[in-house]
Design an enzyme around this catalytic site. Structure first.
Site, short mmCIF file in Angstrom:
data_model
loop_
_atom_site.label_atom_id
_atom_site.label_comp_id
_atom_site.label_asym_id
_atom_site.label_seq_id
_atom_site.Cartn_x
_atom_site.Cartn_y
_atom_site.Cartn_z
N ARG A 190 -13.51 -8.62 1.45
CA ARG A 190 -12.08 -8.34 1.22
C ARG A 190 -11.28 -9.58 1.61
O ARG A 190 -10.38 -10.01 0.89
CB ARG A 190 -11.63 -7.15 2.10
CG ARG A 190 -12.19 -5.79 1.71
CD ARG A 190 -11.65 -5.31 0.39
NE ARG A 190 -10.20 -5.29 0.35
CZ ARG A 190 -9.41 -4.34 0.87
NH1 ARG A 190 -9.96 -3.29 1.45
NH2 ARG A 190 -8.09 -4.41 0.76
N HIS A 209 -7.31 0.74 -6.39
CA HIS A 209 -7.53 -0.15 -5.24
C HIS A 209 -8.23 -1.41 -5.79
O HIS A 209 -9.42 -1.63 -5.52
CB HIS A 209 -8.38 0.58 -4.20
CG HIS A 209 -8.34 -0.01 -2.82
ND1 HIS A 209 -7.58 -1.12 -2.50
CD2 HIS A 209 -8.98 0.35 -1.67
CE1 HIS A 209 -7.75 -1.40 -1.21
NE2 HIS A 209 -8.59 -0.53 -0.69
N CYS A 236 -16.55 1.51 0.73
CA CYS A 236 -15.34 0.70 0.96
C CYS A 236 -14.86 0.81 2.41
O CYS A 236 -14.12 -0.06 2.87
CB CYS A 236 -14.24 1.12 0.00
SG CYS A 236 -13.79 2.85 0.15
N ASP A 291 -17.41 6.86 -1.21
CA ASP A 291 -16.13 6.74 -0.51
C ASP A 291 -15.82 8.13 0.05
O ASP A 291 -16.46 9.13 -0.32
CB ASP A 291 -15.04 6.27 -1.50
CG ASP A 291 -13.66 6.14 -0.87
OD1 ASP A 291 -13.57 6.05 0.38
OD2 ASP A 291 -12.65 6.12 -1.62
N ARG A 298 0.88 -1.18 0.00
CA ARG A 298 0.00 0.00 0.00
C ARG A 298 0.91 1.22 0.00
O ARG A 298 1.59 1.49 1.00
CB ARG A 298 -0.92 -0.01 1.22
CG ARG A 298 -1.60 1.33 1.43
CD ARG A 298 -2.69 1.29 2.46
NE ARG A 298 -3.85 0.58 1.95
CZ ARG A 298 -5.07 0.65 2.51
NH1 ARG A 298 -5.27 1.40 3.56
NH2 ARG A 298 -6.08 -0.01 1.99
N1 CP Z 1 -11.20 -0.23 2.47
C1 CP Z 1 -9.94 -0.29 2.91
O1 CP Z 1 -9.00 -0.52 2.16
O2 CP Z 1 -9.81 -0.09 4.26
P1 CP Z 1 -8.43 0.14 5.04
O3 CP Z 1 -7.89 1.46 4.57
O4 CP Z 1 -8.81 0.14 6.48
O5 CP Z 1 -7.49 -0.98 4.68
N1 NVA Z 2 -10.05 6.63 -1.31
C1 NVA Z 2 -9.68 6.20 0.01
C2 NVA Z 2 -9.89 4.74 0.16
C3 NVA Z 2 -9.62 4.19 1.52
C4 NVA Z 2 -9.77 2.71 1.58
C5 NVA Z 2 -8.23 6.57 0.28
O1 NVA Z 2 -7.40 6.40 -0.60
O2 NVA Z 2 -7.94 7.04 1.38
#
Ligand code: CP
Ligand code: NVA
Length: 316
Positions: free
Chosen positions: A298, A130, A270, A230, A103
């Site tokens: 997930r 994502h 999400c 989101d 990530r």
């Molecule tokens: N939706 C999602 O990716 O959640 P986190 O940021 O908590 O991993």
């Molecule tokens: N768009 C959000 C998604 C979190 C899972 C972010 O990137 O923070």
């Protein structure tokens, strides 16, 4: 054979459909206690430049279910691209672990990890996309409509209205919908839509009608099977919070907005959700069953993905 899972645009619709079908089958096996632990002694290295609840826990739990282990590496631990070059980290981890999940802010960082490592690399969210989230989301849509409407092609022809920022999650969902025969409607204020080059890629994957931009949220949800939202402020955009809260003020998923949607429409998010901003408390609670199943998926999707990438040599 594709060894990595970086972007949904890298796969055919058939490959994505097979992954979702397999994840739903594996979920049922797991729930009956019959899913074999197919990755004994395998190790997943997990690199996090940003915070996480769902992604960390779901990957770690998935490795445990499969008989392997996961190692959490924060940016403070490894200094990706700062303490050590990304290509060196990729090559070292490739010799110690059997897979890498990352990530990162920069999407190129995940691409570079995949390029320099012999082991599978999975995108666990970048500023660009994502894909694991979108696959779990589309799995949830398929599961819901096949259960409630006994629909044999529960994704094909469905409409997903994404109300909010044209961000990483929106990008992956738009591409996933295009590949799987669903229609994606983005309702975002001016300046927050998906860029036209990406939209051209989506349309070349799914045809001209698979992507619609509709700035009026009430019109956008009119034919929606799924209303998705989101956060308005993604990780890394905290300095823009005030400006974004202002720009997105009329894009809240509320009972008022849902009164414009068909009665069968489900709401997905999400998570994490900022109640009172992109979604009201009331809608979060009303649609908690689908939203929480979406987050559980997930785990179920990624467990299958890791099995295929780390145990079976990649996606065929
Ligand atoms: N939706 C999602 O990716 O959640 P986190 O940021 O908590 O991993
Ligand atoms: N768009 C959000 C998604 C979190 C899972 C972010 O990137 O923070």
């Amino acid at each position: 054979m594709i060894k990595d899972f970086i972007e949904l645009g890298d796969f055919t619709g058939e490959q994505l459909r097979r992954l979702i079908d397999r994840a739903l089958d594996d979920k049922a096996l797991f729930q009956r206690g019959e899913l074999p632990p197919a990755l004994p002694r395998k190790v997943l290295a997990m690199i996090f430049e940003k915070p996480s609840l769902r992604t960390r826990v779901s990957f770690e739990a998935a490795m445990t279910h499969l008989g392997g282990a996961a190692i959490y590496l924060s940016q403070n631990d490894i200094g990706l691209g700062k303490r050590e070059a990304t290509c060196d980290i990729a090559r070292v981890l490739g010799r110690m672990a059997d897979g890498i999940m990352a990530r990162t802010f920069s999407h190129d960082m995940v691409v570079e990890l995949a390029e320099f490592s012999d082991v599978p690399v999975v995108n666990g969210l970048t500023d660009h996309s994502h894909p694991c989230q979108a696959m779990a989301d589309l799995m949830t849509v398929q599961e819901w409509f096949s259960a409630t409407q006994r629909d044999r092609a529960p994704l094909h022809g469905r409409t997903l209205a994404f109300v909010g920022d044209g961000n990483n999650v929106a990008r992956s969902l738009a591409m996933g919908c295009a590949k799987l025969g669903a229609r994606f409607v983005l309702s975002a204020p001016g300046g927050y839509e998906l860029d036209r080059h990406f939209v051209a890629r989506v349309r070349s994957a799914g045809g001209d009608d698979c992507y619609v931009s509709e700035p009026d949220p009430a019109l956008a949800v009119r034919t929606a099977d799924v209303v998705y939202t989101d956060t308005w402020v993604s990780m890394g955009q905290e300095d823009e919070r005030a400006k974004r809260q202002d720009a997105f003020g009329s894009y809240q998923v509320s009972s008022h907005l849902m009164s414009h949607a068909p009665s069968h429409a489900i709401v997905l998010h999400c998570l994490p959700a900022y109640r009172g901003s992109e979604i009201t408390d009331e809608i979060m609670e009303l649609h908690a069953p689908t939203i929480l199943e979406q987050s559980a998926n997930r785990l179920h999707f990624q467990r299958t993905l890791l099995n295929v990438l780390m145990g079976e040599g990649g996606i065929e």
